[in-house]
Design a protein around this motif. Structure first.
Motif, PDB file in Angstrom:
ATOM      1  N   CYS A   1       0.397  -7.541   3.719  1.00  0.00           N
ATOM      2  CA  CYS A   1       0.179  -6.563   3.457  1.00  0.00           C
ATOM      3  C   CYS A   1       1.419  -5.665   3.748  1.00  0.00           C
ATOM      4  O   CYS A   1       2.135  -6.349   4.880  1.00  0.00           O
ATOM      5  CB  CYS A   1      -1.165  -6.043   3.446  1.00  0.00           C
ATOM      6  SG  CYS A   1      -2.788  -6.206   3.256  1.00  0.00           S
TER       7      CYS A   1
ATOM      8  N   LEU B   1      -9.226   0.485  -0.990  1.00  0.00           N
ATOM      9  CA  LEU B   1      -8.927  -0.999  -1.617  1.00  0.00           C
ATOM     10  C   LEU B   1      -9.764  -1.683  -2.579  1.00  0.00           C
ATOM     11  O   LEU B   1     -10.678  -2.372  -1.857  1.00  0.00           O
ATOM     12  CB  LEU B   1      -7.783  -1.885  -0.703  1.00  0.00           C
ATOM     13  CG  LEU B   1      -6.613  -1.295   0.641  1.00  0.00           C
ATOM     14  CD1 LEU B   1      -6.259  -2.218   1.273  1.00  0.00           C
ATOM     15  CD2 LEU B   1      -5.754  -0.452  -0.600  1.00  0.00           C
TER      16      LEU B   1
ATOM     17  N   VAL C   1       0.973  -1.266  -0.005  1.00  0.00           N
ATOM     18  CA  VAL C   1      -0.265  -0.231  -0.354  1.00  0.00           C
ATOM     19  C   VAL C   1       0.526   1.251   0.106  1.00  0.00           C
ATOM     20  O   VAL C   1       1.577   1.395   0.460  1.00  0.00           O
ATOM     21  CB  VAL C   1      -0.666  -0.041   1.379  1.00  0.00           C
ATOM     22  CG1 VAL C   1      -2.217   1.088   1.041  1.00  0.00           C
ATOM     23  CG2 VAL C   1      -2.138  -1.130   1.136  1.00  0.00           C
ATOM     24  N   GLY C   2       0.510   2.175  -0.892  1.00  0.00           N
ATOM     25  CA  GLY C   2       1.309   3.307  -1.114  1.00  0.00           C
ATOM     26  C   GLY C   2       3.038   3.435  -1.450  1.00  0.00           C
ATOM     27  O   GLY C   2       3.659   4.142  -0.854  1.00  0.00           O
TER      28      GLY C   2
ATOM     29  N   ALA D   1      -6.063   4.393  -0.218  1.00  0.00           N
ATOM     30  CA  ALA D   1      -5.692   3.055   0.296  1.00  0.00           C
ATOM     31  C   ALA D   1      -7.100   2.938   1.535  1.00  0.00           C
ATOM     32  O   ALA D   1      -7.154   2.399   2.430  1.00  0.00           O
ATOM     33  CB  ALA D   1      -4.576   3.661   1.823  1.00  0.00           C
TER      34      ALA D   1
ATOM     35  N   ALA E   1      -7.677   3.023   6.559  1.00  0.00           N
ATOM     36  CA  ALA E   1      -6.206   2.088   6.193  1.00  0.00           C
ATOM     37  C   ALA E   1      -6.168   0.808   6.584  1.00  0.00           C
ATOM     38  O   ALA E   1      -5.636   0.433   5.569  1.00  0.00           O
ATOM     39  CB  ALA E   1      -5.110   3.696   5.237  1.00  0.00           C
TER      40      ALA E   1
ATOM     41  N   ALA F   1       3.151  -1.773   3.911  1.00  0.00           N
ATOM     42  CA  ALA F   1       3.320  -0.364   3.933  1.00  0.00           C
ATOM     43  C   ALA F   1       4.161   0.242   4.759  1.00  0.00           C
ATOM     44  O   ALA F   1       4.771   0.258   5.776  1.00  0.00           O
ATOM     45  CB  ALA F   1       1.836   0.526   4.285  1.00  0.00           C
TER      46      ALA F   1
ATOM     47  N   ASP G   1      -1.282   2.527  -5.722  1.00  0.00           N
ATOM     48  CA  ASP G   1      -0.662   4.126  -4.549  1.00  0.00           C
ATOM     49  C   ASP G   1      -1.617   5.304  -5.293  1.00  0.00           C
ATOM     50  O   ASP G   1      -2.691   4.690  -6.185  1.00  0.00           O
ATOM     51  CB  ASP G   1       0.704   4.891  -5.384  1.00  0.00           C
ATOM     52  CG  ASP G   1       1.237   5.916  -4.466  1.00  0.00           C
ATOM     53  OD1 ASP G   1       2.329   5.749  -3.938  1.00  0.00           O
ATOM     54  OD2 ASP G   1       0.863   7.133  -4.889  1.00  0.00           O
TER      55      ASP G   1
END
Length: 250
Positions: free
Chosen positions: A94, A84, A29-30, A81, A109, A96, A54
């Motif tokens: 996951c 999703l 994520v991101g 985020a 998030a 981030a 992103d």
């Protein structure tokens, strides 16, 4: 916001904590320009997949450009985020980094990451604690005001200490927090990366005067020339697992 690629070896401590396995499906994520996605892909192999999302279409376009011609099991998507675009229980893991400190709603998030994790899936999130920064300086009062400003107004400054509680509230298990402290002796690097904009914002907000900013920067530059600059940045790496149940997460 841009995130430059790191040396793949710099991801290793985090990926070791995550214990990535061949054949797994991982979400970042991101992910910015996709450095972590490309570093993770060899670990999941061709039977697995790594997807990076992103919010910036520019970042995703750059990630795709940097990945052109690579035969890696990777995919990039523009996505928020906080919402999703994946079904429940889609990923084995996951990840981030450099994200939760700037999100408008970090708890939401995190809940989204938990939602898309499969039961038994694991997540890893390194998150800073800006209030835990240490800066040696001549003017303690100005330094304290500056650190508090960075923590309270520039970002989710306490996110490093908040994420473990959010993880508990969301029902995660095997919660582990690994502290890491970066120590810097290069003020010019820190100034360009963090301090320049934050000092300008603190001055605009009336937290620091122009004279205080000028004197504080001059003190730090003098310390660097003398080889006695000391700055730290505190990060807490959250590791947690989604329970092996069919429970619906809030």
């Amino acid at each position: 916001r841009g995130k430059s690629d790191r040396d793949p070896k710099q991801y290793k401590p985090i990926f070791d904590l995550r214990a990535v396995q061949e054949g797994e499906t991982i979400l970042e994520v991101g992910g910015g320009t996709g450095g972590a996605v490309r570093a993770l892909a060899p670990q999941v192999g061709q039977r697995g997949q790594v997807i990076g999302i992103d919010a910036s279409a520019t970042m995703i376009a750059e990630a795709e450009r940097r990945s052109a011609g690579l035969t890696l099991p990777i995919e990039y998507r523009v996505a928020d985020a906080h919402a999703l675009p994946f079904a429940d229980n889609s990923f084995d893991g996951c990840y981030a980094d450099g994200v939760f400190e700037i999100l408008p709603d970090p708890r939401r998030a995190l809940a989204e990451m938990v939602r898309v994790l499969r039961p038994g899936g694991r997540l890893v999130i390194p998150a800073p604690d800006a209030d835990g920064s240490v800066i040696d300086a001549a003017d303690r009062a100005v330094t304290r005001r500056f650190i508090h400003f960075m923590s309270d107004y520039e970002s989710n400054g306490w996110i490093g200490r908040q994420l473990p509680c959010y993880a508990l509230e969301l029902g995660l298990e095997e919660i582990n927090v690994v502290p890491m402290t970066g120590i810097f002796s290069d003020f010019a690097f820190a100034y360009k990366l963090w301090f320049r904009d934050s000092l300008a914002h603190a001055q605009a907000a009336g937290v620091l005067s122009a004279a205080e900013v000028t004197a504080w920067v001059a003190d730090q530059e003098a310390r660097q020339r003398a080889g006695r600059c000391f700055l730290t940045w505190a990060v807490f790496i959250l590791y947690a697992c989604k329970p092996e149940t069919d429970r619906v997460f809030p």
